[in-house]
Design a protein around this motif. Structure first.
Motif, mmCIF file in Angstrom:
data_model
loop_
_atom_site.group_PDB
_atom_site.id
_atom_site.type_symbol
_atom_site.label_atom_id
_atom_site.label_comp_id
_atom_site.label_asym_id
_atom_site.label_seq_id
_atom_site.Cartn_x
_atom_site.Cartn_y
_atom_site.Cartn_z
ATOM 1 N N ASN A 1 -8.874 5.609 -0.408
ATOM 2 C CA ASN A 1 -9.916 5.745 -1.422
ATOM 3 C C ASN A 1 -10.379 7.179 -1.601
ATOM 4 N N PHE A 2 -10.919 7.404 -2.785
ATOM 5 C CA PHE A 2 -11.648 8.626 -3.110
ATOM 6 C C PHE A 2 -13.105 8.225 -3.323
ATOM 7 N N ARG A 3 -14.005 9.224 -3.253
ATOM 8 C CA ARG A 3 -15.431 9.000 -3.469
ATOM 9 C C ARG A 3 -15.944 9.987 -4.507
ATOM 10 N N CYS B 1 5.547 3.831 8.581
ATOM 11 C CA CYS B 1 5.285 4.442 7.283
ATOM 12 C C CYS B 1 3.830 4.875 7.244
ATOM 13 N N GLU B 2 3.595 5.980 6.564
ATOM 14 C CA GLU B 2 2.246 6.500 6.405
ATOM 15 C C GLU B 2 2.071 6.923 4.957
ATOM 16 N N ALA B 3 0.926 6.606 4.392
ATOM 17 C CA ALA B 3 0.589 7.044 3.042
ATOM 18 C C ALA B 3 -0.600 7.987 3.135
ATOM 19 N N SER B 4 -0.555 9.077 2.351
ATOM 20 C CA SER B 4 -1.629 10.074 2.351
ATOM 21 C C SER B 4 -2.022 10.405 0.924
ATOM 22 N N LEU B 5 -3.321 10.591 0.711
ATOM 23 C CA LEU B 5 -3.816 10.977 -0.613
ATOM 24 C C LEU B 5 -3.419 12.414 -0.922
ATOM 25 N N MET B 6 -2.949 12.639 -2.135
ATOM 26 C CA MET B 6 -2.621 13.994 -2.589
ATOM 27 C C MET B 6 -3.649 14.467 -3.625
ATOM 28 N N SER B 7 -3.862 13.659 -4.666
ATOM 29 C CA SER B 7 -4.829 14.039 -5.701
ATOM 30 C C SER B 7 -5.335 12.808 -6.440
ATOM 31 N N SER B 8 -6.554 12.936 -6.941
ATOM 32 C CA SER B 8 -7.184 11.862 -7.703
ATOM 33 C C SER B 8 -6.959 12.094 -9.190
ATOM 34 N N SER B 9 -6.939 11.031 -9.926
ATOM 35 C CA SER B 9 -6.812 11.133 -11.383
ATOM 36 C C SER B 9 -8.181 11.225 -12.049
ATOM 37 N N SER B 10 -9.240 11.092 -11.254
ATOM 38 C CA SER B 10 -10.596 11.075 -11.805
ATOM 39 C C SER B 10 -11.403 12.266 -11.299
ATOM 40 N N LYS B 11 -11.970 13.045 -12.210
ATOM 41 C CA LYS B 11 -12.821 14.176 -11.809
ATOM 42 C C LYS B 11 -14.141 13.669 -11.232
ATOM 43 N N ALA B 12 -14.557 12.481 -11.649
ATOM 44 C CA ALA B 12 -15.821 11.913 -11.162
ATOM 45 C C ALA B 12 -15.671 11.294 -9.773
ATOM 46 N N ASN C 1 -13.215 12.242 -6.754
ATOM 47 C CA ASN C 1 -12.077 13.006 -6.249
ATOM 48 C C ASN C 1 -12.255 13.555 -4.826
ATOM 49 N N ILE C 2 -13.251 13.057 -4.100
ATOM 50 C CA ILE C 2 -13.446 13.450 -2.705
ATOM 51 C C ILE C 2 -12.728 12.400 -1.838
ATOM 52 N N PRO C 3 -11.763 12.826 -1.022
ATOM 53 C CA PRO C 3 -11.022 11.837 -0.220
ATOM 54 C C PRO C 3 -11.927 11.083 0.753
ATOM 55 N N GLY C 4 -11.777 9.764 0.798
ATOM 56 C CA GLY C 4 -12.466 8.915 1.775
ATOM 57 C C GLY C 4 -11.491 8.649 2.902
ATOM 58 N N TYR C 5 -10.790 7.521 2.830
ATOM 59 C CA TYR C 5 -9.676 7.287 3.754
ATOM 60 C C TYR C 5 -8.505 8.100 3.233
ATOM 61 N N LYS C 6 -8.148 9.179 3.935
ATOM 62 C CA LYS C 6 -7.128 10.114 3.461
ATOM 63 C C LYS C 6 -5.710 9.633 3.723
ATOM 64 N N SER C 7 -5.523 8.904 4.835
ATOM 65 C CA SER C 7 -4.176 8.426 5.145
ATOM 66 C C SER C 7 -4.266 7.121 5.912
ATOM 67 N N THR C 8 -3.169 6.400 5.889
ATOM 68 C CA THR C 8 -3.118 5.125 6.601
ATOM 69 C C THR C 8 -1.723 4.887 7.148
ATOM 70 N N THR C 9 -1.691 4.343 8.346
ATOM 71 C CA THR C 9 -0.429 3.870 8.922
ATOM 72 C C THR C 9 -0.519 2.377 9.184
ATOM 73 N N ASP C 10 -1.735 1.821 9.024
ATOM 74 C CA ASP C 10 -1.914 0.390 9.243
ATOM 75 C C ASP C 10 -1.215 -0.361 8.128
#
Length: 166
Positions: free
Chosen positions: A153-155, A111-122, A124-133
């Protein structure tokens, strides 16, 4: 009646009553995939005292499971989007997947999870974009698998030096 014969007959009766008929193996797994999304205020890819979880963020989950039947082997693949709850957690529950045994699911799945969008305008820059761990928790008796993926995470676009240091 002779006590020895009575003991022997009662032993046979108890033994026959206690022997179980083996039920058919349950090959239907219940699978849960989950993880967290947070705002990494200091942009150091770790959860610090200034970090916070992001409710309302969108995450895409892609999974592949290998199902085994006596005569065939199949691969089940799916992709879904989930929104984090108020604790920054996303969760996908799959109530029943035939042919998957949780004892082998950790070996035969990913399984892999990937960031699509942040709920926060402050933040919203992707940090760890995806994970399979993942950490896989298996309960054989109930054929239950829980996959806990590493946090994403987002930054913020700029790091607050006063808050985080240099």
């Amino acid at each position: 009646m002779n006590p020895l014969v009575l003991f022997f007959l009662s032993s046979l009766f108890i033994t026959s009553m206690s022997s179980k008929v083996e039920p058919l193996k349950n090959t239907s797994a219940h699978i849960t995939v989950m993880g967290l999304v947070y705002c990494d205020i200091c942009s150091n890819n770790s959860f610090s005292r200034h970090s916070y979880f992001l409710p309302g963020s969108e995450v895409r989950i892609d999974c592949k499971f290998k199902a085994s039947w006596p005569k065939t082997r199949e691969q089940i693949s799916f992709s879904v989007n989930r929104t984090t709850n108020r604790y920054g957690m996303y969760k996908l529950e799959i109530p029943s997947v035939d042919g998957i045994a949780c004892a082998q699911a950790a070996i035969d799945s990913s399984c892999e999870a990937s960031l699509m969008s942040s709920s926060s305008k402050a933040c919203n820059i992707p940090g760890y974009k995806s994970t399979t761990d993942e950490i896989a928790i298996k309960v054989k008796q109930q054929n239950l698998c829980i996959y806990s993926l590493n946090a994403l995470n987002f930054r913020p676009s700029k790091t607050d030096a006063g808050l985080c240091g240099n």
